[in-house]
Every structure is written in structure tokens, then in C-alpha cells.
Design a protein around this motif. Structure first.
Motif, PDB file in Angstrom:
ATOM      1  N   ALA A 134      -9.521  15.450   4.374  1.00 39.41           N
ATOM      2  CA  ALA A 134     -10.875  14.887   4.394  1.00 39.41           C
ATOM      3  C   ALA A 134     -11.827  15.787   5.158  1.00 39.41           C
ATOM      4  O   ALA A 134     -11.435  16.450   6.090  1.00 39.41           O
ATOM      5  N   THR A 171      -5.540   5.937  -4.549  1.00 41.00           N
ATOM      6  CA  THR A 171      -4.909   4.944  -5.417  1.00 41.00           C
ATOM      7  C   THR A 171      -5.725   4.746  -6.690  1.00 41.00           C
ATOM      8  O   THR A 171      -5.178   4.686  -7.796  1.00 41.00           O
ATOM      9  N   GLY A 225       0.138   4.113   0.956  1.00 45.63           N
ATOM     10  CA  GLY A 225      -0.124   4.986   2.098  1.00 45.63           C
ATOM     11  C   GLY A 225      -1.067   6.125   1.759  1.00 45.63           C
ATOM     12  O   GLY A 225      -1.499   6.860   2.650  1.00 45.63           O
ATOM     13  N   GLY A 244      -4.057   5.707   0.487  1.00 41.21           N
ATOM     14  CA  GLY A 244      -5.434   5.286   0.697  1.00 41.21           C
ATOM     15  C   GLY A 244      -6.057   4.739  -0.571  1.00 41.21           C
ATOM     16  O   GLY A 244      -5.582   4.993  -1.685  1.00 41.21           O
ATOM     17  N   ARG A 245      -7.131   4.013  -0.406  1.00 47.27           N
ATOM     18  CA  ARG A 245      -7.780   3.323  -1.518  1.00 47.27           C
ATOM     19  C   ARG A 245      -8.310   4.300  -2.570  1.00 47.27           C
ATOM     20  O   ARG A 245      -8.105   4.107  -3.775  1.00 47.27           O
ATOM     21  N   GLU A 246      -9.001   5.353  -2.136  1.00 50.88           N
ATOM     22  CA  GLU A 246      -9.601   6.282  -3.093  1.00 50.88           C
ATOM     23  C   GLU A 246      -8.532   6.984  -3.925  1.00 50.88           C
ATOM     24  O   GLU A 246      -8.664   7.108  -5.150  1.00 50.88           O
ATOM     25  N   ASP A 269       0.843  -1.186   0.000  1.00 48.21           N
ATOM     26  CA  ASP A 269       0.000   0.000   0.000  1.00 48.21           C
ATOM     27  C   ASP A 269       0.885   1.245   0.000  1.00 48.21           C
ATOM     28  O   ASP A 269       1.824   1.364   0.782  1.00 48.21           O
ATOM     29  N   GLY A 310     -12.115  11.175  -4.823  1.00 48.87           N
ATOM     30  CA  GLY A 310     -11.087  10.976  -3.815  1.00 48.87           C
ATOM     31  C   GLY A 310     -10.424  12.280  -3.448  1.00 48.87           C
ATOM     32  O   GLY A 310     -10.831  13.362  -3.887  1.00 48.87           O
TER      33      GLY A 310
END
Length: 211
Positions: free
Chosen positions: A211, A125, A119, A121-123, A117, A186
Motif C-alpha cells: 500500500a 477480495t 486475510g 483485505g476487502r479490496e 476472511d 486494489g
């Protein structure tokens, strides 16, 4: 951008760049974010058939949205065109499909390569997956630094363009990249094209919004 200097997609034609620039500018006017073919012809000096051809290619690529004017009086409604910015009110089905496919392929490659990962975050990425595919589809070979949040696109094939065209080219390219990031959804945003000492240098600075 690419070693061979070949650019494809919306910014391979300066006429399409001009059309996109006009549509991006119209999108900042809340009362009228769309333009007609007639208005685009008047602004560019291009023949209506040429404008239609460019618009169709932009629609097929997911960069422009076509809609029909809602009329409250008699008369034939006009066809309106707006830039696909990736926001909920300006989202292209083609662009949505591209983003979903980019995420799927990105996940597959990460499983194959057993990548750790980043680092971000998923969104974020998935945003980078979509951005990389957009740039590669346009003929670029992007190098992304996830720590510095930069996208290296040197050498820029537009280096030989007329100097007066460069600001518009950079502005439209940045807008297209932001549209892709918006569509993916994201925290990443395309902040700016960094000032460069030489025309062939092109680095885009990304921004990680809180965020």
C-alpha cells in the motif's frame, strides 16, 4: 482451463486476440493510445466489416472503448478504439458494472457459506471476485490459491494452438486479467504466466503490491 476445453469471450477467436494485442500495444504509446478501423485492417489483413464485428463484440464485453476523434480542423472526425485497461482514463462502463455485480454476488455467497476472511483485505477480495467471474464467463474453471497468489487454469485449451500464437495469446490473456484487477481497484496485480513444462499447463502468478 476448463475440463471441456471450450473457451468463450475475447480470446475464443484469434482474430480478436490480434486486435486486442494491437490495442494493448497502442495503449503503451502515450501520444496515440487509440487506433482506427483502417489501421487495424492494415495490421491484421482483415476486412473492415470483420474488424467492425470483432470490435463491437469487444465493446459489448467491456474490453474495448470507442471514442470520437477531437479535430481542430475541418473534416469528419474518425472513430477511435482503445483497450479498456481498467485505469481511470481507460475504463469501460460495461466493465464497471461487471465488477460491481461480481462484488455483490461474492458478498452474497460469503454470507451464505459463512466464509472466514481470507486475510487479503476487502479490496483484494473484490478483485478476486471480479477475476473469477471474468474467467468463468470466458469458459474457464479457475482455482485460486490465496496463500500462494496463483490462478490455476490447467489444462489450457490453447495447448493445441500454433506455437507461434501462444506468446500473443498468453500476453493478451494476462492483459485482460490485469484490466479486470485494475477495474476492481486494489492491491492485486497479474504478474506473469508461469513457465510450464507442458503446453497444457497454465498458472498465472498474482502479485500483492504494498500500500
Amino acid at each position: 482451463m476448463t475440463g471441456g476445453g471450450a473457451v468463450y469471450g475475447p480470446i475464443s477467436s484469434y482474430s480478436r486476440v490480434r486486435i486486442l494485442h494491437l490495442l494493448f500495444e497502442a495503449g503503451t504509446v502515450e501520444s496515440r493510445p487509440e487506433l482506427t478501423i483502417g489501421e487495424l485492417c492494415d495490421a491484421t489483413g482483415l476486412h473492415p466489416n470483420t474488424v467492425r464485428e470483432h470490435l463491437q463484440r469487444l465493446i459489448d464485453g467491456g474490453y474495448v472503448i470507442q471514442s470520437i476523434e477531437h479535430r481542430t480542423t475541418r473534416g469528419r472526425p474518425r472513430v477511435l478504439y482503445s483497450a479498456a485497461t481498467g485505469m481511470p482514463e481507460a475504463s469501460s462502463p460495461v466493465a464497471r458494472d461487471k465488477v460491481a455485480e461480481a462484488a455483490r454476488r461474492g458478498d452474497m455467497m460469503r454470507r451464505i457459506l459463512a466464509e472466514e476472511d481470507s486475510g487479503l483485505g476487502r479490496e483484494a477480495t473484490y478483485q478476486l471476485d471480479a477475476l473469477i467471474e471474468h474467467l468463468e464467463e470466458s469458459g474457464f474453471e479457475p482455482v485460486i490459491d490465496e496463500r500462494e497468489l496463483t490462478v490455476e487454469l490447467s489444462p489450457c485449451p490453447h495447448a493445441a494452438s500454433a506455437p507461434e500464437h501462444r506468446p500473443t495469446l498468453c500476453q493478451v490473456h494476462l492483459g485482460l486479467m490485469q484490466g479486470v484487477l485494475n477495474q476492481a481497484g486494489g492491491p492485486l496485480a497479474a504478474d506473469c504466466v508461469r513457465a510450464a513444462a507442458r503446453p497444457e499447463e497454465c498458472t498465472v502468478q498474482l502479485r500483492l503490491d504494498a500500500a
